[in-house]
Design a protein around this motif. Structure first.
Motif, mmCIF file in Angstrom:
data_model
loop_
_atom_site.group_PDB
_atom_site.id
_atom_site.type_symbol
_atom_site.label_atom_id
_atom_site.label_comp_id
_atom_site.label_asym_id
_atom_site.label_seq_id
_atom_site.Cartn_x
_atom_site.Cartn_y
_atom_site.Cartn_z
ATOM 1 N N PHE A 179 0.833 -1.207 0.000
ATOM 2 C CA PHE A 179 0.000 0.000 0.000
ATOM 3 C C PHE A 179 0.866 1.254 0.000
ATOM 4 C CE2 PHE A 179 -2.851 -3.065 2.166
ATOM 5 C CZ PHE A 179 -3.956 -2.965 1.347
ATOM 6 N N PHE A 180 0.395 2.266 -0.717
ATOM 7 C CA PHE A 180 1.090 3.560 -0.794
ATOM 8 C C PHE A 180 0.204 4.642 -0.176
ATOM 9 C CE2 PHE A 180 4.874 3.258 -3.659
ATOM 10 C CZ PHE A 180 4.855 1.885 -3.845
ATOM 11 N N THR A 181 0.562 5.146 0.988
ATOM 12 C CA THR A 181 -0.109 6.271 1.671
ATOM 13 C C THR A 181 -1.604 6.372 1.358
ATOM 14 O OG1 THR A 181 1.992 7.437 1.409
ATOM 15 C CG2 THR A 181 0.200 8.682 2.389
ATOM 16 N N VAL A 182 -2.348 5.461 1.948
ATOM 17 C CA VAL A 182 -3.802 5.438 1.736
ATOM 18 C C VAL A 182 -4.441 6.499 2.640
ATOM 19 C CG1 VAL A 182 -5.830 3.950 1.653
ATOM 20 C CG2 VAL A 182 -3.546 2.942 1.379
ATOM 21 N N TYR A 183 -5.395 7.250 2.089
ATOM 22 C CA TYR A 183 -6.031 8.317 2.874
ATOM 23 C C TYR A 183 -7.508 8.390 2.505
ATOM 24 C CZ TYR A 183 -6.442 11.171 -1.291
ATOM 25 O OH TYR A 183 -6.819 11.625 -2.528
ATOM 26 N N GLY A 184 -8.272 9.078 3.365
ATOM 27 C CA GLY A 184 -9.683 9.279 3.061
ATOM 28 C C GLY A 184 -10.499 9.351 4.340
ATOM 29 N N PRO A 185 -11.843 9.474 4.201
ATOM 30 C CA PRO A 185 -12.729 9.500 5.366
ATOM 31 C C PRO A 185 -12.495 8.285 6.261
ATOM 32 C CG PRO A 185 -13.951 10.023 3.365
ATOM 33 C CD PRO A 185 -12.570 9.613 2.925
ATOM 34 N N TRP A 186 -12.679 8.442 7.548
ATOM 35 C CA TRP A 186 -12.428 7.406 8.558
ATOM 36 C C TRP A 186 -10.952 6.987 8.586
ATOM 37 C CZ3 TRP A 186 -16.126 6.625 12.022
ATOM 38 C CH2 TRP A 186 -17.441 6.876 11.664
ATOM 39 N N GLY A 187 -10.065 7.933 8.198
ATOM 40 C CA GLY A 187 -8.644 7.628 8.083
ATOM 41 C C GLY A 187 -7.917 7.473 9.415
ATOM 42 N N ARG A 188 -6.595 7.611 9.351
ATOM 43 C CA ARG A 188 -5.755 7.310 10.520
ATOM 44 C C ARG A 188 -5.190 8.571 11.147
ATOM 45 N NH1 ARG A 188 -1.711 3.075 8.484
ATOM 46 N NH2 ARG A 188 -0.290 4.331 9.707
ATOM 47 N N PRO A 189 -5.408 8.749 12.470
ATOM 48 C CA PRO A 189 -4.949 9.962 13.158
ATOM 49 C C PRO A 189 -3.427 10.123 13.191
ATOM 50 C CG PRO A 189 -6.539 8.760 14.503
ATOM 51 C CD PRO A 189 -6.202 7.876 13.348
ATOM 52 N N ASP A 190 -2.684 9.030 12.971
ATOM 53 C CA ASP A 190 -1.222 9.138 13.033
ATOM 54 C C ASP A 190 -0.629 9.603 11.708
ATOM 55 O OD1 ASP A 190 -2.014 6.716 11.827
ATOM 56 O OD2 ASP A 190 -0.083 5.777 12.241
ATOM 57 N N MET A 191 -1.452 9.796 10.691
ATOM 58 C CA MET A 191 -0.901 10.172 9.389
ATOM 59 C C MET A 191 -0.972 11.688 9.182
ATOM 60 S SD MET A 191 -1.996 6.856 7.119
ATOM 61 C CE MET A 191 -1.044 7.284 5.681
ATOM 62 N N ALA A 192 -0.054 12.190 8.336
ATOM 63 C CA ALA A 192 0.145 13.644 8.235
ATOM 64 C C ALA A 192 -1.128 14.388 7.826
ATOM 65 C CB ALA A 192 1.269 13.935 7.239
ATOM 66 N N TYR A 193 -1.892 13.835 6.858
ATOM 67 C CA TYR A 193 -3.072 14.576 6.386
ATOM 68 C C TYR A 193 -4.062 14.807 7.527
ATOM 69 C CZ TYR A 193 -5.459 10.029 6.194
ATOM 70 O OH TYR A 193 -5.996 8.812 6.524
ATOM 71 N N TRP A 194 -4.121 13.849 8.484
ATOM 72 C CA TRP A 194 -5.020 13.975 9.638
ATOM 73 C C TRP A 194 -4.451 14.961 10.649
ATOM 74 C CZ3 TRP A 194 -9.221 10.460 11.451
ATOM 75 C CH2 TRP A 194 -9.658 10.781 12.740
ATOM 76 N N SER A 195 -3.167 14.764 11.036
ATOM 77 C CA SER A 195 -2.603 15.629 12.087
ATOM 78 C C SER A 195 -2.486 17.073 11.589
ATOM 79 C CB SER A 195 -1.263 15.092 12.589
ATOM 80 O OG SER A 195 -0.351 14.983 11.533
ATOM 81 N N PHE A 196 -2.241 17.270 10.294
ATOM 82 C CA PHE A 196 -2.210 18.636 9.751
ATOM 83 C C PHE A 196 -3.608 19.260 9.827
ATOM 84 C CE2 PHE A 196 1.653 18.076 6.632
ATOM 85 C CZ PHE A 196 2.485 17.884 7.723
ATOM 86 N N THR A 197 -4.611 18.498 9.451
ATOM 87 C CA THR A 197 -5.993 19.015 9.494
ATOM 88 C C THR A 197 -6.343 19.429 10.922
ATOM 89 O OG1 THR A 197 -6.636 17.606 7.654
ATOM 90 C CG2 THR A 197 -8.424 18.390 9.056
ATOM 91 N N GLU A 198 -6.018 18.552 11.864
ATOM 92 C CA GLU A 198 -6.317 18.814 13.276
ATOM 93 C C GLU A 198 -5.626 20.103 13.733
ATOM 94 O OE1 GLU A 198 -4.831 15.682 15.819
ATOM 95 O OE2 GLU A 198 -6.425 16.059 17.276
ATOM 96 N N ALA A 199 -4.327 20.228 13.406
ATOM 97 C CA ALA A 199 -3.551 21.387 13.867
ATOM 98 C C ALA A 199 -4.047 22.681 13.202
ATOM 99 C CB ALA A 199 -2.066 21.173 13.568
ATOM 100 N N ILE A 200 -4.298 22.613 11.898
ATOM 101 C CA ILE A 200 -4.738 23.830 11.184
ATOM 102 C C ILE A 200 -6.062 24.319 11.778
ATOM 103 C CG2 ILE A 200 -5.492 24.768 8.946
ATOM 104 C CD1 ILE A 200 -3.512 22.740 7.602
ATOM 105 N N LEU A 201 -6.975 23.392 12.051
ATOM 106 C CA LEU A 201 -8.276 23.799 12.618
ATOM 107 C C LEU A 201 -8.127 24.396 14.016
ATOM 108 C CD1 LEU A 201 -10.563 20.859 11.418
ATOM 109 C CD2 LEU A 201 -10.889 23.293 10.896
ATOM 110 N N LYS A 202 -7.106 23.927 14.763
ATOM 111 C CA LYS A 202 -6.890 24.459 16.127
ATOM 112 C C LYS A 202 -6.029 25.707 16.115
ATOM 113 C CE LYS A 202 -7.181 20.144 18.775
ATOM 114 N NZ LYS A 202 -6.379 19.017 19.231
#
Ligand SMILES: NC(=O)c1ccc[n+]([C@@H]2O[C@H](COP(=O)([O-])OP(=O)(O)OC[C@H]3O[C@@H](n4cnc5c(N)ncnc54)[C@H](O)[C@@H]3O)[C@@H](O)[C@H]2O)c1
Length: 324
Positions: A179-202
């Motif tokens: 697998f190559f960097t799978v992303y999308g809804p219900w994704g993984r909190p340890d991955m950059a796209y999630w942690s970036f989203t969380e940080a940007i919103l905060k």
């Protein structure tokens, strides 16, 4: 006939189980709901599946997968083995978690398959991480992957080797998926796209490794699940010589610079990120880029979702899930 999915409460596993039961397949999912990231998210994914009668869940460690026999699970046609200790960075400080789930656990799944009469296909998760710091792009299945740069990658490569031996010795047809960097809804909190989203919103800064000089072959979850459904449906591909074991890349074949990914996220969120540039992390790789010719040829795999489409879908889900 039943399909057993390990890691059913995980990101890819839950999506796959949903797609399978929607096709009318009988699915037995197992997962140990470990706290590597919040088990609440894993339970929430399972809750989405609870309405489907064709789905049964057992909270079970893969090291105890043989217990499925005592639980009366029979007539297994396919096992899709996705449970693993994932993540490159966590493996630096927590090697034992990888030894246990990815080596001992994988071996137990192989043993279970060996004992399961009538089973005709084991599909298991490997990772693009096996390519380590390889410079030749795109990464092809025939490239040498003998120099892992993280223990995570080493365990995934070891899984491929153990699987090959079992295919050779016991004739269990197997398909490994890198697998190559799978992303999308219900994704993984340890991955950059999630942690970036969380940080940007905060309104918190995001840490950009290797000063942003990285590229990833981001692969949208629906494309991955579509590819896996084809593999399950069509079964293992025969090999002319040797063991019935194949390994395929499953990626998007379009590497995206990290800074572009951040721009797409900013646009989807309607917010600017505060960027903090930091050096490369140990164990990380600079780029991933999948050659997908083999999967295209054998199973018609054709990923169709660019990040400009997929990341906004993740952001929309993230906002709804967290009510932000
Ligand atoms: N998501 C990606 O980008 C990606 C990339 C490369 C490889 N992979 C591999 O794909 C597979 C699925 O990844 P994911 O993104 O869904 O990860 P995930 O962490 O969301 O899912 C894995 C699931 O396995 C379960 N699990 C872990 N160890 C277990 C054990 N010993 N017994 C039972 N359950 C256990 C976890 O609780 C989790 O729910 C993994 O093998 C991972 O290494 C994923």
């Amino acid at each position: 006939m039943t399909i057993v999915v390990t890691g059913a409460a995980g990101f890819i596993g839950a999506h796959l189980c949903t797609a399978l039961v929607q096709q009318g397949k009988e699915v037995v999912g197992i997962d140990n709901l470990n706290p590597y990231y919040t088990p609440d998210l894993k339970r929430a994914r399972l809750a989405q599946l609870s309405d489907h009668r064709a789905f049964t869940f057992h909270e079970l460690d893969i090291c105890d997968i043989a217990q499925l026999d005592e639980l009366g699970v029979r007539d297994i046609k396919t096992v899709v083995h996705l449970a693993a200790q994932a993540g490159v960075r966590y493996s630096i400080d927590n090697p034992r978690a990888y030894i246990q789930s990815n080596l001992v656990g994988h071996a137990e799944v192989l043993e279970y398959c060996r004992q399961s009469e009538g089973l005709d296909h084991l599909i298991y998760a490997s990772s693009s991480s096996v390519y380590g710091g390889n410079m030749k792009i795109p990464f092809s299945e025939s490239d040498s992957v003998d120099r892992p740069v993280s223990l995570y990658a080493a365990t995934k490569k070891a899984d491929e080797l153990m699987s090959h031996a079992y295919a050779h010795l016991y004739g269990i047809p197997q398909t490994g998926l890198r697998f190559f960097t799978v992303y999308g809804p219900w994704g993984r909190p340890d991955m950059a796209y999630w942690s970036f989203t969380e940080a940007i919103l905060k309104g918190e800064p995001i840490r950009i490794f290797n000063k942003g000089d990285m590229r990833r072959d981001f692969t949208y979850i629906d494309d991955v699940v579509g590819g896996m459904l084809n593999i399950i449906e069509q079964g293992p591909k025969l090999v002319e010589t040797g063991a019935p074991a194949r390994v395929y890349n499953i990626g998007n074949n379009t590497p995206v610079p990290l800074m572009e990914m951040i721009e797409v996220l900013e646009h989807a969120l309607g917010l600017q990120a505060q960027k903090e540039f930091v050096p490369m992390q140990m164990g990380d790789v600079k780029q991933t880029y999948a050659d997908i010719d083999a999967l295209q040829r054998d199973y018609g795999f054709a990923p169709a979702t660019p990040i400009a489409t997929g990341l906004p879908r993740f952001v929309e889900w993230y906002r709804a899930y967290h009510n932000v």
